[in-house]
Each structure stands twice: as C-alpha cells, then as structure tokens.
Design a protein around this motif. Structure first.
Motif, PDB file in Angstrom:
ATOM      1  N   LEU A   1       1.080  -1.405   0.470  1.00 54.84           N
ATOM      2  CA  LEU A   1      -0.339  -1.417   0.824  1.00 54.84           C
ATOM      3  C   LEU A   1      -0.793  -0.015   1.241  1.00 54.84           C
ATOM      4  O   LEU A   1      -1.871   0.452   0.844  1.00 54.84           O
ATOM      5  CB  LEU A   1      -0.595  -2.418   1.954  1.00 54.84           C
ATOM      6  CG  LEU A   1      -2.040  -2.525   2.442  1.00 54.84           C
ATOM      7  CD1 LEU A   1      -2.959  -3.028   1.333  1.00 54.84           C
ATOM      8  CD2 LEU A   1      -2.128  -3.445   3.657  1.00 54.84           C
ATOM      9  N   LYS A   2       0.036   0.647   2.035  1.00 59.48           N
ATOM     10  CA  LYS A   2      -0.290   2.008   2.461  1.00 59.48           C
ATOM     11  C   LYS A   2      -0.351   2.954   1.253  1.00 59.48           C
ATOM     12  O   LYS A   2      -1.265   3.772   1.133  1.00 59.48           O
ATOM     13  CB  LYS A   2       0.764   2.489   3.459  1.00 59.48           C
ATOM     14  CG  LYS A   2       0.435   3.826   4.125  1.00 59.48           C
ATOM     15  CD  LYS A   2       1.529   4.234   5.108  1.00 59.48           C
ATOM     16  CE  LYS A   2       1.602   3.266   6.272  1.00 59.48           C
ATOM     17  NZ  LYS A   2       2.581   3.731   7.294  1.00 59.48           N
ATOM     18  N   ILE A   3       0.610   2.800   0.351  1.00 59.53           N
ATOM     19  CA  ILE A   3       0.611   3.624  -0.859  1.00 59.53           C
ATOM     20  C   ILE A   3      -0.639   3.366  -1.695  1.00 59.53           C
ATOM     21  O   ILE A   3      -1.266   4.295  -2.228  1.00 59.53           O
ATOM     22  CB  ILE A   3       1.881   3.349  -1.698  1.00 59.53           C
ATOM     23  CG1 ILE A   3       3.126   3.831  -0.956  1.00 59.53           C
ATOM     24  CG2 ILE A   3       1.785   4.013  -3.072  1.00 59.53           C
ATOM     25  CD1 ILE A   3       4.433   3.420  -1.610  1.00 59.53           C
ATOM     26  N   ALA A   4      -1.021   2.084  -1.799  1.00 58.78           N
ATOM     27  CA  ALA A   4      -2.206   1.713  -2.586  1.00 58.78           C
ATOM     28  C   ALA A   4      -3.464   2.364  -2.029  1.00 58.78           C
ATOM     29  O   ALA A   4      -4.312   2.867  -2.783  1.00 58.78           O
ATOM     30  CB  ALA A   4      -2.364   0.196  -2.610  1.00 58.78           C
ATOM     31  N   TRP A   5      -3.603   2.371  -0.691  1.00 56.73           N
ATOM     32  CA  TRP A   5      -4.780   2.997  -0.091  1.00 56.73           C
ATOM     33  C   TRP A   5      -4.768   4.505  -0.279  1.00 56.73           C
ATOM     34  O   TRP A   5      -5.818   5.125  -0.504  1.00 56.73           O
ATOM     35  CB  TRP A   5      -4.883   2.646   1.397  1.00 56.73           C
ATOM     36  CG  TRP A   5      -5.415   1.271   1.651  1.00 56.73           C
ATOM     37  CD1 TRP A   5      -4.819   0.273   2.350  1.00 56.73           C
ATOM     38  CD2 TRP A   5      -6.677   0.727   1.203  1.00 56.73           C
ATOM     39  NE1 TRP A   5      -5.611  -0.860   2.372  1.00 56.73           N
ATOM     40  CE2 TRP A   5      -6.751  -0.604   1.677  1.00 56.73           C
ATOM     41  CE3 TRP A   5      -7.732   1.234   0.452  1.00 56.73           C
ATOM     42  CZ2 TRP A   5      -7.843  -1.422   1.432  1.00 56.73           C
ATOM     43  CZ3 TRP A   5      -8.831   0.411   0.200  1.00 56.73           C
ATOM     44  CH2 TRP A   5      -8.872  -0.887   0.680  1.00 56.73           C
TER      45      TRP A   5
ATOM     46  N   THR B   1       2.870  -4.849  -8.336  1.00 56.01           N
ATOM     47  CA  THR B   1       1.411  -4.842  -8.264  1.00 56.01           C
ATOM     48  C   THR B   1       0.837  -3.433  -8.172  1.00 56.01           C
ATOM     49  O   THR B   1       0.005  -3.027  -8.992  1.00 56.01           O
ATOM     50  CB  THR B   1       0.924  -5.675  -7.062  1.00 56.01           C
ATOM     51  OG1 THR B   1       1.463  -6.984  -7.153  1.00 56.01           O
ATOM     52  CG2 THR B   1      -0.595  -5.761  -7.056  1.00 56.01           C
ATOM     53  N   VAL B   2       1.247  -2.679  -7.176  1.00 55.36           N
ATOM     54  CA  VAL B   2       0.674  -1.348  -6.959  1.00 55.36           C
ATOM     55  C   VAL B   2       1.012  -0.391  -8.099  1.00 55.36           C
ATOM     56  O   VAL B   2       0.115   0.271  -8.644  1.00 55.36           O
ATOM     57  CB  VAL B   2       1.116  -0.777  -5.599  1.00 55.36           C
ATOM     58  CG1 VAL B   2       0.620   0.662  -5.425  1.00 55.36           C
ATOM     59  CG2 VAL B   2       0.567  -1.649  -4.470  1.00 55.36           C
ATOM     60  N   PRO B   3       2.292  -0.272  -8.514  1.00 54.77           N
ATOM     61  CA  PRO B   3       2.568   0.617  -9.654  1.00 54.77           C
ATOM     62  C   PRO B   3       1.833   0.199 -10.927  1.00 54.77           C
ATOM     63  O   PRO B   3       1.271   1.046 -11.623  1.00 54.77           O
ATOM     64  CB  PRO B   3       4.087   0.492  -9.833  1.00 54.77           C
ATOM     65  CG  PRO B   3       4.596   0.037  -8.528  1.00 54.77           C
ATOM     66  CD  PRO B   3       3.531  -0.842  -7.957  1.00 54.77           C
TER      67      PRO B   3
END
Length: 711
Positions: free
Chosen positions: A627-631, A292-294
């Motif tokens: 989630l932390k990376i996404a933020w 999702t994030v990548p």
C-alpha cells in the motif's frame, strides 16, 4: 444524422470485406477462448462453471497477466483513434496530456485494490463493500452509479466503433453496432473473468504490434520523410494550419490552451471510468496478494506511451498531407464532423500505407472495441447476478444457479448496450461530445467511493446523498454555463471546452464537500471489522453446502474453503463457535435451507471481537508495505506527468527539429517498452501454467494418436 460521415463517394474498404473481418474475428476469438476454457478446466483445475472462478478468477491471477488485462481494458478507442484526431485539431501537446490522463488513474487503482484486500479480502464486487457499509439504499444508489458508468462507457465505445466502421466501409451503423458485441457475449458468457484475462492478452499483443507498425510505417513513408521530414512539412504548412490558442498558432508548441483544457476534462472522465467501473475492482480482487500493485503500475506506465507516440505521428502526419492529392478526401477538405468521428487516423493510414493498412486498422479497431466490451460485460454481469439477483431476489441461490444467471445477464447486457449505442448514434452524438458528457455523469461517486475504504467517519447519509447532489451540481453548471456563453443549448454548444471543464470540476469536487458536511452533521465511526463478515458469511455457506453433501466433509476436511497458498489462514479455523455449532447440526440435505438462514443470522449477530482477519500477520504486513509503495508510485506519476514534465514546456517555444526528433524517438521506445511489459513479461511470469497446459495437451494428443494407431 448530424454525426454522419458521407461514404457515398469514399469507402476505404469494401462492405463485404468489412463484414467478413468483423464476423471472422468474432468467430476466431470465440474459438480461441472456448479452447482456452477447456484447457484451463482439464489441465489447470480452473473451472469457469464455479462462480468464484467466473467472477474473480479464483483470485489467482499473477502480475504479468494482471498488467496485460488492465492495459487491454484501458486501451480504448480514444487513446488511439481519437487522440490522433485531437492532435490534428490542437497539436502535439495533446498526446502527452492524454498519456498523463491515462496512467494516474491506474496507479490510484493499485492503492485502492490493495486497501480493498486489507479491508475486505474476499469481496467479489465493489458494490458488495458498499452494501456492507451503507445498507440497502446506499447499495442501490451505487448500483445505479456503477451501471450508468459501465453501460454509458461501453455503449459510447460501441457507438464510436460503429461510426468508424461506417466511415471506413459504409456498413450501416445498426449492422456494425449489432455485430461488434455478439462474439464478445459468447466467449464472455462461457469463460467468465479468466477468459477475459486471456483474450485481453491476445488483444494487447495484436493491438500493440499494429500500433508500433502504424507509427513506424507512417513515419518512414516517403511522403513523410522520417522525423526530419515530418517536422519540415508541418513547419512549411504552418501558415495554413494556424491553431487558435496555441503559441504563434503552431502545431509544434506545447503552449496550447485548448489542449490543456481537453487534457483536464479527459483526466476527470478517465478517473471516473476507472474508480466507478466494477471491472477494474474485479481485476484487483482477482489478483494474487503480491500481484496487484506491480500489475496495475506496470499497466499504468505502459499505457502512457500509446497515445504519445501514435497520436503525435498520425495527427501531425495528417496535417502534413491532408491537402495533397494522396489524401482520400482530396480535393475536399477534412470536415469537422469527420475529425470528431475519428476519421483522421484511417484516412492517413489509407493514404500512406494503403489497403493492407486499412485492414490492420480494422483489426486494431476490433481489438480495442472487444477488450472494452468484454470487461464491461463481466462487470455488469457481476452487478446484476451477485449484487441484485443474489442479494434481493434469491439469497439461497446455489453456485451453479448463480453462474447460470451470470451467463444470462451477459446476454442481457449485450442486448441492452447495443440498443443504447444505436440510440446514441441516431441522437447525433460523437466521440467528442461523449468525452465531455462522461465526467458529469460518472465523477460524482468517485470521492464517496474512495472514502468508503479510507475514511471511517463517512456516514450512510453522506454516501447516499453526496453523489446525487454532485451529479445535479455538475449538470446544472454544464447547462447554465453553456447557455450563458453561447445563448442556447444543443449538441453543438455543449461540445465546447469551457462549460465541460467547469461541469467536470463541479461533479468531481462538490461531492467531497457534501460528504464532509453531511458526515459532520451526525458523526459516526465505522468499525472496519464489519467488512470481514462478508467472508464469514461466504465460508459458512460453503461449509453448510459441504456438510449436506454425502460425507464430503469427512473425506476431505475443509475442501470447500478458499485459501491463498502459504499466506492466508483458513477462515474455517476462525469461525466463531456460534456458527460452528449451527453447522454441526446439518445432517441431511433437506435441512440446508434452514441452516443457511441460521448461519446468516449467526454471522450478523456475532461480536466483532470474535472476528479474526483471514490473512495472517505476515501477509497483512506485506499488504501494508505494498500500500505504501502504491501511494509512492501514484504520487510520483502525478508529479512527473502533471507537473515536472509538461509544465516547464508550457512556454513560448516551438519545437526545433532536433528536439522534436528526440521527443518522437522516446515515444516510440516507450511503445516497445510497453510491448515488453504487457506482452513478453506475462509469458515469462506465467510460464509454469503455459508449460503445464502444453504438457497436458501433448500427453492427451499422444494418447489419442496412440489409441488411433492401435485401432
């Protein structure tokens, strides 16, 4: 019609050729997707006849295909055609503001998508989450908000496309409006979400090749003379192209009041089109845990370069040649109606590249239109079939029936948006007016939707009332400001920057105030574990279905349960005893309906302390890391593209030749990087599936050919 472009004296492509291209491309894509669906089912065990595959692609999409699909869904006509028109109108500040107004929403959606996986790991639509938290009334309010956003956004793109097709070829608006969605309806109804992922990849590859080609071909044309020649021609014609609100009226300055206002309006509208579009939520539901994030952030970075490079080159090239004999409208001037309708780009392509360029433009237009429409169709189909039909009309619907309803709703949506698009055309709307209206009707639900996943104290009353009040607040600000500034209200006066900006701000921020005030009025804290009942209910129904199928559960224990290989526990292992005991009583198919009702009742009554998260500790820990990376990515993109990059340029400065050359070169490099990220990388990321499918086709072909020889 007030939005009509006069084609009686000018047609860039014959009507017959336009009809042939439109119908031929539709048939071609239908054929490709039908073959892809057959290959998926035969060799990759992916059956679009199952609702889980139709709606969320079995939650198996990798980061490469995710990036390509998100990029394609977000590659609207606006960032190509309209960006060139607005660059022509306001100068080179527009493309960068446009790029920054496209990427941060996708980065935000990466964070929302990961949080959705944590809170509601097996949701099918964002509205399913709303229903579980706010009940029937809240569910219906957000259904309306999502449908309005999806239908209005999709219909406006079809309207825009039909205006461009009419302007380019003279084809009637109604004919173009009907032909555009037909092919999309066919392949979407057959293939479902995974089919749109595959066609999105094809759209992306073809569109990016054309975008890069147009940028370089126009820039290197002898009438433009390369980077230096473009700068010189724009500077030479500066006296005839003074832009009010720009520093010294120059097209080559970043200090442009109108451009920054347009950029702010665009940011609000685009934020709504992502967060309030079920399609972007579904793509996040469809991805693997690690994708999702990548996937979303790759798309966010890639999409930045499209309006930047293409808009800069075509918008300024048009200023350089619009009053020369090679321009199609010469000796006439390029009218405001033609600019608002997006004719800047096709006129310039016709002048500098010729007929083959117009054919390419037509193909690019088709790619941008159909990628938007297919994404919208799956989203609306899921809302109508899952959130409305299954929830309120037929809770006992079987999987096969649900897929059939999904197919039907795709067709219904196609017919409906066609009608809306025709109405918008005959109402005199154009791309610019639509761009100003969209934030007002789409923004009010953004903050309440985000708080649904992130703030446990938003109450049911706040979630229901805040978006409604926010919409009326924005509408009131828009109309009263327009009347106050211009004396009357119509299409022309509402197509002005300042009323639209004030209305967008009111529509976006006022629901946050309403939500907080209403939530504090009667405080309540939501227990996030309630969301997990969605999965328990699904698993119980699946198990119930399996138990009533002729010894199926004995032959293959747990075969009907969803899992994510290597990272997720089988939810059947965590079903409370109250449900398990109900399922054990199912012995005959005649008892299935009674059992389903018992199961649903049991799921709603079980203690929250008995509910276990379907993901194991390692998977949850990984999701929180993502989630932390996404933020972090979201904060970095906002700070760089909103503050660190553009604001230092907002000063009394006109780009020099060398600075302008470097600016455009970086923009073109970004286009190539985007091609690598969303076309080449997905092929590398999905090579195993490609290899499996190719091997299966080869074996089948050999068997078929061998059998033929024997005969």
């Amino acid at each position: 019609m007030s939005n009509a472009v006069d084609t009686t004296k000018l047609a860039l492509i014959p009507q017959g050729a336009a009809y042939g291209l439109l119908i031929g491309l539709s048939v071609l894509f239908c054929g490709v997707i039908l073959i892809a669906v057959k290959i998926q089912k035969a060799y990759l065990a992916e059956d679009s006849g199952k609702s889980e595959m139709f709606m969320v692609a079995n939650r198996s999409v990798g980061k490469g295909l995710c990036a390509s699909a998100v990029f394609s869904s977000w590659m609207w006509i606006n960032e190509t055609v309209l960006c060139a028109a607005m660059t022509y109108r306001y100068g080179l500040a527009v493309p960068l503001w446009w790029g920054s107004g496209l990427c941060f929403q996708i980065a935000l959606m990466a964070a929302l998508g990961v949080m959705a996986k944590i809170r509601v790991p097996y949701a099918h639509t964002s509205l399913e989450v709303v229903r579980m938290r706010y009940g029937k009334i809240g569910h219906l309010v957000f259904i309306v908000l999502n449908l309005v956003n999806n239908v209005f956004g999709c219909a406006s793109m079809i309207m825009t496309g039909s205006q461009l097709i009419h302007g380019v070829s003279g084809m009637h608006y109604v004919a173009a409006t009907i032909l555009v969605p037909i092919g999309v309806v066919l392949y979407t109804a057959v293939g479902g979400l995974k089919a749109t992922f595959l066609t999105d990849f094809l759209h992306t590859a073809i569109a990016l090749i054309l975008i890069i080609y147009f940028t370089i071909a126009i820039l290197t044309n002898s009438a433009i003379g390369g980077l230096g020649g473009l700068w010189e021609k724009v500077m030479a014609a500066a006296g005839d192209n003074l832009i009010p609100g720009n520093y010294q009226g120059s097209l080559l300055t970043f200090k442009s009041k109108e451009a920054i206002i347009w950029g702010l309006i665009l940011k609000f509208g685009n934020l709504a089109l992502v967060v309030m579009d079920t399609a972007f939520w579904q793509k996040s539901f469809a991805t693997e845990v690690k994708a999702t994030v990548p996937g979303y952030n790759i798309a966010a970075l890639a999409v930045f370069g499209i309006p930047w490079g293409l808009g800069t080159v075509i918008g300024l090239a048009t200023r350089a040649i619009h009053d020369t004999p090679i321009f199609p409208t010469y000796p006439g001037v390029l009218t405001a109606t033609e600019v608002s309708s997006g004719m800047v780009m096709p006129y310039t392509i016709k002048a500098l590249i010729g007929d083959k360029g117009i054919v390419g433009f037509f193909i690019l237009l088709f790619m941008a239109l159909t990628s938007t429409v297919s994404s919208s169709m799956i989203a609306v189909s899921s809302i109508l079939s899952y959130d409305i039909y299954k929830t309120y009309f037929n809770p006992k619907v079987t999987d096969k029936q649900l897929v059939r309803v999904s197919h039907l709703t795709v067709v219904i949506h196609g017919v409906f948006i066609t009608g809306i698009s025709i109405a918008l055309n005959y109402g005199g709307a154009n791309m610019t007016w639509i761009g100003y209206l969209r934030p007002i009707i789409s923004c009010p639900g953004i903050i309440p939707m985000i708080l649904t996943l992130f703030w446990s104290r938003q109450t049911r009353l706040a979630a229901i009332v805040a978006p409604v009040l926010g919409f009326f607040t924005g509408l009131t600000v828009w109309l009263t400001t327009t009347h106050s500034m211009y004396g009357h209200i119509n299409i022309t006066t509402t197509t002005n920057n300042y009323p639209a900006l004030y209305a967008a701000i009111a529509s976006f921020f006022s629901p946050a105030i309403y939500s907080v005030v209403l939530s504090l009025y009667k405080p309540y804290k939501f227990d996030w574990r309630i969301f997990l009942r969605i999965e328990l209910s699904d698993q119980a129904e699946i198990a119930s279905s399996d138990a009533s199928t002729l010894d199926a559960s004995e032959k293959d224990e747990g075969s009907g349960l969803k899992s994510i290989t290597g990272s997720v526990k089988h939810v059947s292992n965590s079903l409370p005893e109250s449900i398990s005991s109900d399922l054990e009583r199912v012995e005959r198919p005649s008892e299935k309906e009674h059992t389903t009702a018992v199961v649903r009742k049991s799921v709603d009554e079980i203690s929250l302390n008995d509910i276990q998260h379907p993901f194991d500790e390692a998977t949850l820990k990984e999701l929180y890391r993502w989630l932390k990376i996404a933020w972090y990515m979201f904060a970095a993109i906002v700070l760089i593209t909103f503050v660190a990059w553009p604001l230092p340029l907002y000063r009394d400065y006109i780009f020099t030749k060398s600075f302008f050359a470097g600016w455009v070169v970086v923009a073109i490099f970004w286009q190539f990087a985007a091609f690598g990220a969303v076309v080449i990388f997905p092929l590398y990321d999905g090579w195993r599936d490609i290899e499996t499918g190719a091997r299966g086709i080869w074996k089948t072909s050999k068997k078929y050919l061998g059998g033929g020889k024997q005969n």
